[in-house]
Write an enzyme that holds these catalytic residues in place. Structure first.
Site, mmCIF file in Angstrom:
data_model
loop_
_atom_site.group_PDB
_atom_site.id
_atom_site.type_symbol
_atom_site.label_atom_id
_atom_site.label_comp_id
_atom_site.label_asym_id
_atom_site.label_seq_id
_atom_site.Cartn_x
_atom_site.Cartn_y
_atom_site.Cartn_z
ATOM 1 N N ASP A 185 26.328 107.499 76.697
ATOM 2 C CA ASP A 185 27.631 107.110 76.141
ATOM 3 C C ASP A 185 27.836 107.853 74.825
ATOM 4 O O ASP A 185 27.029 107.731 73.904
ATOM 5 C CB ASP A 185 27.670 105.592 75.920
ATOM 6 N N GLU A 229 33.985 108.288 78.451
ATOM 7 C CA GLU A 229 32.919 109.074 77.820
ATOM 8 C C GLU A 229 31.528 108.643 78.289
ATOM 9 O O GLU A 229 30.525 108.954 77.649
ATOM 10 C CB GLU A 229 33.012 108.945 76.297
#
Length: 310
Positions: A185, A229
């Protein structure tokens, strides 16, 4: 991968429209089966020289978990010297049909033969056939994230399920699972988007994917953009110790890359979480959830860190 391809036509009708590179690629392509009906519609199954088996058991070359599929349903043998391809039923409960007729003995396959097993239907495409290139492109578009070139979430869920079924019997019998998973992440990504705009964010996602794939992703690993993301790497045949080393390599690769947007250097880091399949995981998503929990721990500890949970 839910496209109905049962009436798909050849997309590349004019050989003159093919680039030379495509022509050479076609010549190298193996025969394949294309799933045209059932829950795996759109999937391509490569048929290398030798024997490939299809069925529900995880020890098949291709595990097909669908209604009407036997543990060992059918096999296909490809002979390299003359490119002949033969299909044999393996004593399946519902039989194997070719063009609507149940086969009682080995049968040689011809282009576009339709194979039925349970609720799944396949189309046979011979070695080096132009249709293979067209269907490869359809399949690639169905399983790939357009921005990053990584596999997409739908493909991830399918492959995780397959790998789980392959490795879980080893875990249950007391042997190491050796199926690991990483979740990546990017840190403060929303702030980056708000500050520099979404084009900057897209640049970061693309460059990050290229570099992680080049430096960290091995042959056989499955690199996925899960959403936004967040990325996932499935690591088959990988114990926790090795997975932890790869996770740290991923973190360093992201941190050290010189991201630059319109002359502005962008500071980008990633938090990484990992986990390895264990006996306490009855569901494939349990592995993903544990690695996702590890990511949250990395963020809670200050971000730009790796956490691996047993």
């Amino acid at each position: 991968m839910t496209k109905d391809l049962s009436n798909a036509t050849v997309l590349l009708k004019d050989l003159s429209q093919l680039h030379e590179a495509d022509k050479k690629k076609v010549e190298r392509l193996n025969a394949c089966l294309l799933a045209i009906e059932g829950p795996i519609t759109g999937n391509l199954f490569d048929l290398a020289t030798g024997i490939s088996t299809f069925g529900r058991n995880p020890d098949n070359t291709y595990t097909i978990d669908a209604d009407g599929i036997s543990r060992k349903h059918f096999q296909i043998e490809v002979f390299d010297e003359d490119a002949m391809t033969i299909i044999r039923d393996l004593g399946s409960s519902n039989g194997t049909l070719v063009n609507g007729a149940k086969i009682q003995s080995p049968k040689t396959l011809q282009k576009n033969d339709r194979i039925n097993s349970g609720i799944v239907s396949f189309r046979y495409i011979p070695k080096g056939d132009l249709d293979r290139l067209a269907y490869d492109k359809i399949h690639q578009a169905a399983v790939t994230d357009r921005l990053t070139g990584c596999f997409n979430k739908a493909y991830f869920l399918d492959i995780l399920d397959q790998e789980f079924k392959k490795f879980r019997p080893h875990v249950i019998s007391g042997h190491p699972g050796n199926l690991s998973l990483l979740v990546i992440d990017l840190d403060h990504f929303k702030k980056l988007n708000d500050t520099y705009g979404h084009l900057a964010g897209d640049l970061v996602l693309k460059e990050m994917a290229v570099n992680v794939r080049k430096v960290c992703v091995r042959e056989g690993d499955i690199f996925v953009r899960y959403g936004g993301e967040e990325f996932v790497v499935i690591l088959p045949n990988t114990p926790a110790k090795v997975a932890l080393e790869i996770a740290e390599r991923v973190r360093k690769t992201i941190e050290s890359h010189p991201f630059l947007y319109e002359g502005n250097p962008l500071k980008v880091t990633g938090s990484v979480g990992g986990a390895t399949l264990s006996q306490q995981m009855p569901n494939p998503l349990d592995l993903f959830k544990l690695a996702d929990q590890a990511v949250y721990q990395s963020k809670a500890k200050g971000r730009n860190q790796v956490t691996f949970l047993p």
